[in-house]
Design a protein around this motif. Structure first.
Motif, PDB file in Angstrom:
ATOM      1  N   GLU A 181      57.895  44.810  39.155  1.00 14.49           N
ATOM      2  CA  GLU A 181      58.454  43.490  38.879  1.00 14.49           C
ATOM      3  C   GLU A 181      57.687  42.414  39.651  1.00 14.49           C
ATOM      4  N   ILE A 182      57.365  42.720  40.904  1.00 13.77           N
ATOM      5  CA  ILE A 182      56.597  41.785  41.728  1.00 13.77           C
ATOM      6  C   ILE A 182      55.186  41.613  41.159  1.00 13.77           C
ATOM      7  N   ALA A 183      54.588  42.747  40.734  1.00 13.04           N
ATOM      8  CA  ALA A 183      53.236  42.696  40.162  1.00 13.04           C
ATOM      9  C   ALA A 183      53.205  41.803  38.925  1.00 13.04           C
ATOM     10  N   ARG A 184      54.198  41.964  38.060  1.00 12.13           N
ATOM     11  CA  ARG A 184      54.269  41.144  36.843  1.00 12.13           C
ATOM     12  C   ARG A 184      54.436  39.665  37.194  1.00 12.13           C
ATOM     13  N   LYS A 185      55.270  39.383  38.184  1.00 11.78           N
ATOM     14  CA  LYS A 185      55.496  37.995  38.596  1.00 11.78           C
ATOM     15  C   LYS A 185      54.199  37.356  39.093  1.00 11.78           C
ATOM     16  N   ILE A 186      53.421  38.126  39.856  1.00  8.53           N
ATOM     17  CA  ILE A 186      52.128  37.622  40.341  1.00  8.53           C
ATOM     18  C   ILE A 186      51.193  37.353  39.173  1.00  8.53           C
ATOM     19  N   MET A 187      51.133  38.290  38.238  1.00 12.31           N
ATOM     20  CA  MET A 187      50.215  38.136  37.099  1.00 12.31           C
ATOM     21  C   MET A 187      50.589  36.959  36.217  1.00 12.31           C
TER      22      MET A 187
ATOM     23  N   ARG B 211      45.437  42.350  46.035  1.00 12.86           N
ATOM     24  CA  ARG B 211      44.521  42.848  45.006  1.00 12.86           C
ATOM     25  C   ARG B 211      44.986  42.445  43.609  1.00 12.86           C
ATOM     26  N   ILE B 212      46.292  42.512  43.364  1.00 14.66           N
ATOM     27  CA  ILE B 212      46.828  42.091  42.066  1.00 14.66           C
ATOM     28  C   ILE B 212      46.542  40.608  41.854  1.00 14.66           C
ATOM     29  N   GLU B 213      46.792  39.813  42.891  1.00 14.53           N
ATOM     30  CA  GLU B 213      46.571  38.365  42.810  1.00 14.53           C
ATOM     31  C   GLU B 213      45.115  38.053  42.493  1.00 14.53           C
ATOM     32  N   CYS B 214      44.185  38.695  43.194  1.00  8.74           N
ATOM     33  CA  CYS B 214      42.751  38.434  42.981  1.00  8.74           C
ATOM     34  C   CYS B 214      42.313  38.859  41.577  1.00  8.74           C
ATOM     35  N   ALA B 215      42.798  40.019  41.125  1.00 12.77           N
ATOM     36  CA  ALA B 215      42.411  40.514  39.797  1.00 12.77           C
ATOM     37  C   ALA B 215      42.971  39.614  38.701  1.00 12.77           C
ATOM     38  N   ALA B 216      44.207  39.177  38.862  1.00 13.82           N
ATOM     39  CA  ALA B 216      44.818  38.304  37.859  1.00 13.82           C
ATOM     40  C   ALA B 216      44.132  36.933  37.837  1.00 13.82           C
ATOM     41  N   LYS B 217      43.865  36.398  39.010  1.00 11.98           N
ATOM     42  CA  LYS B 217      43.198  35.098  39.118  1.00 11.98           C
ATOM     43  C   LYS B 217      41.802  35.156  38.512  1.00 11.98           C
TER      44      LYS B 217
END
Length: 247
Positions: A177-183, A151-157
């Motif tokens: 930390e993982i969420a920030r890295k994905i974003m 979900r984080i990946e899709c929202a950031a993309k």
């Protein structure tokens, strides 16, 4: 022979301060004979609970609270089942309605809306949610972390503004930390970020920073983190996402 029919109000208290509770929520509590909720939320409305039966419990007792609300309503009581924020946003509304449907109960249930944490935090920051946004909880207690990552990946993309609920706790240090890295795969490191702790309640703290530096600040379970989109900017202490008007 007539009998008194019970009812369940599922009430969102908003951020906590009385001025941010909707009038309908206050009316529901006033009408109710029984108030049920998490002990921390009960404290927010203690002054409204004189001459009422109050049932409070700790964390992870959500299903028990809903079953108790139904039990009292079946006896003819008017019950308020309370949540912070909006009861329909990570709150008690869904659980209560699922239980009523499972039991095929004819008890009336009414959801009372409240100001949710994302809206409260946004108001503190300025106007960061003026365009499409996603609200994502980083708690993996009820949702698999792999799903949250997706979900984080899709929202950031998709260049959504992203509001993070439950961003960090004593037992969950790495998820943010993982969420920030994905974003950072899709968002510029200088993307504006607003960090709001205790939004619209006592002890409110507001920090304006960037995606690159956001982890340098205190973030915990009382915090909402708002990450802007590619158009979001910070000026004169306000975080703003343009809607597209020519101003």
């Amino acid at each position: 022979m007539s009998y008194k029919k019970g009812k369940i109000y599922i009430v969102g208290l908003g951020p906590g301060k009385r001025e941010y509770m909707v009038p309908e929520a206050l009316e529901a509590i006033e009408k109710s004979e029984v108030i049920i909720g998490y002990k921390t939320y009960i404290k927010l409305v203690e002054d409204l609970l004189k001459n009422k039966s109050v049932i409070s419990s700790g964390m992870r007792k959500e299903i028990d609270r809903c079953k108790k609300a139904l039990e009292y309503a079946k006896k003819g009581n008017i019950v308020s089942l309370i949540s912070s924020g909006d009861a329909g946003v990570y709150g008690m509304a869904g659980i209560m309605l699922e239980i009523l449907l499972k039991e095929d109960s004819n008890i009336e249930a009414q959801v009372i809306p409240g100001v949710t944490a994302a809206n409260a935090a946004a108001a503190c920051l300025g106007a960061p949610l003026m365009h499409d946004y996603a609200v994502i909880s980083l708690s993996d207690l009820l949702t698999d972390w792999e799903v949250i990552e997706k979900r984080i990946e899709c929202a950031a993309k998709g260049d959504f503004i992203i509001c993070l609920y439950n961003p960090k706790s004593k037992g969950r240090q790495k998820q943010i930390e993982i969420a920030r890295k994905i974003m950072l795969k899709y968002k510029d490191k200088d993307t504006p970020v607003g960090i709001v702790r205790n939004a619209k309640r006592e002890g409110e703290q507001i920090i304006l920073t960037t995606l690159d530096k956001m982890l340098e600040n205190k973030i915990d379970m009382l915090t909402v983190v708002v990450i802007g989109n590619s158009q979001t900017f910070i000026k004169n202490g306000k975080m703003v996402t343009p809607r597209g008007y020519k101003v």
